[in-house]
Enzyme design. Structure first.
Site, PDB file in Angstrom:
ATOM      1  N   CYS A   4       1.536   5.176   7.429  1.00  0.00           N
ATOM      2  CA  CYS A   4       2.439   4.250   6.732  1.00  0.00           C
ATOM      3  C   CYS A   4       1.746   3.680   5.494  1.00  0.00           C
ATOM      4  O   CYS A   4       0.665   3.095   5.597  1.00  0.00           O
ATOM      5  CB  CYS A   4       2.860   3.129   7.675  1.00  0.00           C
ATOM      6  SG  CYS A   4       3.728   1.780   6.847  1.00  0.00           S
ATOM      7  N   CYS A   7       1.088  -0.098   5.768  1.00  0.00           N
ATOM      8  CA  CYS A   7       0.008  -0.380   6.722  1.00  0.00           C
ATOM      9  C   CYS A   7      -1.351  -0.095   6.081  1.00  0.00           C
ATOM     10  O   CYS A   7      -2.317  -0.837   6.310  1.00  0.00           O
ATOM     11  CB  CYS A   7       0.178   0.437   7.998  1.00  0.00           C
ATOM     12  SG  CYS A   7       1.404  -0.238   9.160  1.00  0.00           S
ATOM     13  N   ASP A  30       4.615  -5.576  -6.557  1.00  0.00           N
ATOM     14  CA  ASP A  30       5.257  -4.260  -6.552  1.00  0.00           C
ATOM     15  C   ASP A  30       4.659  -3.424  -7.678  1.00  0.00           C
ATOM     16  O   ASP A  30       4.471  -3.897  -8.798  1.00  0.00           O
ATOM     17  CB  ASP A  30       6.774  -4.403  -6.726  1.00  0.00           C
ATOM     18  CG  ASP A  30       7.513  -3.130  -6.380  1.00  0.00           C
ATOM     19  OD1 ASP A  30       8.247  -3.142  -5.372  1.00  0.00           O
ATOM     20  OD2 ASP A  30       7.366  -2.120  -7.100  1.00  0.00           O
ATOM     21  N   HIS A  46       3.651  -3.439  12.115  1.00  0.00           N
ATOM     22  CA  HIS A  46       4.509  -2.370  11.607  1.00  0.00           C
ATOM     23  C   HIS A  46       5.881  -2.451  12.272  1.00  0.00           C
ATOM     24  O   HIS A  46       6.029  -2.132  13.454  1.00  0.00           O
ATOM     25  CB  HIS A  46       3.891  -0.990  11.847  1.00  0.00           C
ATOM     26  CG  HIS A  46       4.762   0.117  11.326  1.00  0.00           C
ATOM     27  ND1 HIS A  46       4.693   0.570  10.030  1.00  0.00           N
ATOM     28  CD2 HIS A  46       5.763   0.823  11.908  1.00  0.00           C
ATOM     29  CE1 HIS A  46       5.596   1.513   9.847  1.00  0.00           C
ATOM     30  NE2 HIS A  46       6.264   1.688  10.977  1.00  0.00           N
ATOM     31  N   ASN A  86      16.018  -3.783   1.640  1.00  0.00           N
ATOM     32  CA  ASN A  86      16.706  -2.507   1.792  1.00  0.00           C
ATOM     33  C   ASN A  86      16.446  -1.982   3.199  1.00  0.00           C
ATOM     34  O   ASN A  86      15.303  -2.033   3.686  1.00  0.00           O
ATOM     35  CB  ASN A  86      16.209  -1.506   0.747  1.00  0.00           C
ATOM     36  CG  ASN A  86      16.549  -1.947  -0.673  1.00  0.00           C
ATOM     37  OD1 ASN A  86      17.632  -2.475  -0.916  1.00  0.00           O
ATOM     38  ND2 ASN A  86      15.627  -1.756  -1.598  1.00  0.00           N
ATOM     39  N   HIS A  99      10.045  -4.730   4.408  1.00  0.00           N
ATOM     40  CA  HIS A  99       9.501  -5.532   3.303  1.00  0.00           C
ATOM     41  C   HIS A  99      10.613  -6.308   2.637  1.00  0.00           C
ATOM     42  O   HIS A  99      11.743  -5.841   2.539  1.00  0.00           O
ATOM     43  CB  HIS A  99       8.755  -4.656   2.291  1.00  0.00           C
ATOM     44  CG  HIS A  99       9.526  -3.459   1.819  1.00  0.00           C
ATOM     45  ND1 HIS A  99       9.642  -2.316   2.577  1.00  0.00           N
ATOM     46  CD2 HIS A  99      10.211  -3.235   0.677  1.00  0.00           C
ATOM     47  CE1 HIS A  99      10.368  -1.428   1.923  1.00  0.00           C
ATOM     48  NE2 HIS A  99      10.733  -1.960   0.763  1.00  0.00           N
TER      49      HIS A  99
HETATM   50  P1  AMP Z   1      12.277   0.041  -1.034  1.00  0.00           P
HETATM   51  O1  AMP Z   1      13.127   0.949  -1.897  1.00  0.00           O
HETATM   52  O2  AMP Z   1      13.001  -1.218  -0.663  1.00  0.00           O
HETATM   53  O3  AMP Z   1      11.702   0.775   0.155  1.00  0.00           O
HETATM   54  O4  AMP Z   1      11.097  -0.445  -1.957  1.00  0.00           O
HETATM   55  C1  AMP Z   1       9.822   0.106  -1.932  1.00  0.00           C
HETATM   56  C2  AMP Z   1       9.056  -0.587  -3.029  1.00  0.00           C
HETATM   57  O5  AMP Z   1       7.686  -0.294  -2.848  1.00  0.00           O
HETATM   58  C3  AMP Z   1       9.432  -0.118  -4.440  1.00  0.00           C
HETATM   59  O6  AMP Z   1       9.875  -1.244  -5.204  1.00  0.00           O
HETATM   60  C4  AMP Z   1       8.134   0.483  -4.971  1.00  0.00           C
HETATM   61  O7  AMP Z   1       7.933   0.218  -6.345  1.00  0.00           O
HETATM   62  C5  AMP Z   1       7.095  -0.208  -4.109  1.00  0.00           C
HETATM   63  N1  AMP Z   1       5.851   0.516  -3.960  1.00  0.00           N
HETATM   64  C6  AMP Z   1       5.685   1.819  -3.646  1.00  0.00           C
HETATM   65  N2  AMP Z   1       4.376   2.134  -3.569  1.00  0.00           N
HETATM   66  C7  AMP Z   1       3.689   0.988  -3.833  1.00  0.00           C
HETATM   67  C8  AMP Z   1       2.300   0.653  -3.920  1.00  0.00           C
HETATM   68  N3  AMP Z   1       1.334   1.569  -3.703  1.00  0.00           N
HETATM   69  N4  AMP Z   1       1.954  -0.611  -4.240  1.00  0.00           N
HETATM   70  C9  AMP Z   1       2.911  -1.536  -4.470  1.00  0.00           C
HETATM   71  N5  AMP Z   1       4.246  -1.288  -4.382  1.00  0.00           N
HETATM   72  C10 AMP Z   1       4.626  -0.038  -4.092  1.00  0.00           C
HETATM   73 ZN    ZN Z   2       3.518   0.179   8.431  1.00  0.00          ZN
END
Ligand code: AMP
Ligand code: ZN
Length: 112
Positions: A4, A7, A30, A46, A86, A99
């Site tokens: 994950c 995680c 983000d 998790h 989401n 999240h």
């Molecule tokens: P969701 O579409 O609600 O699952 O959002 C996932 C979020 O995680 C998105 O806004 C991505 O920009 C963010 N994201 C993905 N990888 C990372 C990362 N390594 N560090 C910080 N944010 C991330």
């Molecule tokens: Zn996780």
């Protein structure tokens, strides 16, 4: 969960810009912000999504909700903020670790 992404971020195995951490939650910027301020709050436990929560998670999820104003204010969002969760493919969830998006600031996009 070993594969994950969030995680791994919580464990420090993948770098992130952390803005808050305590025993129950981890909060970080983000990587692809859609607003001037865009942070993610995740439970250290998790939980895949809201669809996967159990009764035992109620206190943790309530704790996260209660923390949101403090987290937003710590990022300068004194006038308010937007939260998005989401859930599942139908909700546009891309990372399968629950999240809460916390967003705000002058670049906050419209939402219709
Ligand atoms: P969701 O579409 O609600 O699952 O959002 C996932 C979020 O995680 C998105 O806004 C991505 O920009 C963010 N994201 C993905 N990888 C990372 C990362 N390594 N560090 C910080 N944010 C991330
Ligand atoms: Zn996780």
């Amino acid at each position: 969960m070993s594969d994950c992404l969030f995680c791994k971020i919580i464990a420090g195995d993948i770098p992130s810009v952390s803005v808050y951490e305590d025993e129950q939650i981890f909060v970080f910027k983000d990587i692809n912000p859609v607003a001037e301020v865009h942070i993610l709050a995740v439970p250290k436990k998790h939980i895949k999504s809201l669809d996967e929560q159990t009764k035992e998670d109620a206190d943790l999820l309530g704790y996260m909700m209660g923390k949101l104003p403090e987290l937003a204010q710590s990022q300068g969002l004194a006038d308010g903020f937007r939260t998005i969760i989401n859930t599942g493919p139908g909700g546009g969830q891309e990372v399968d670790h629950l999240h809460i998006h916390i967003m705000g600031g002058s670049k906050l996009p419209g939402f219709t």
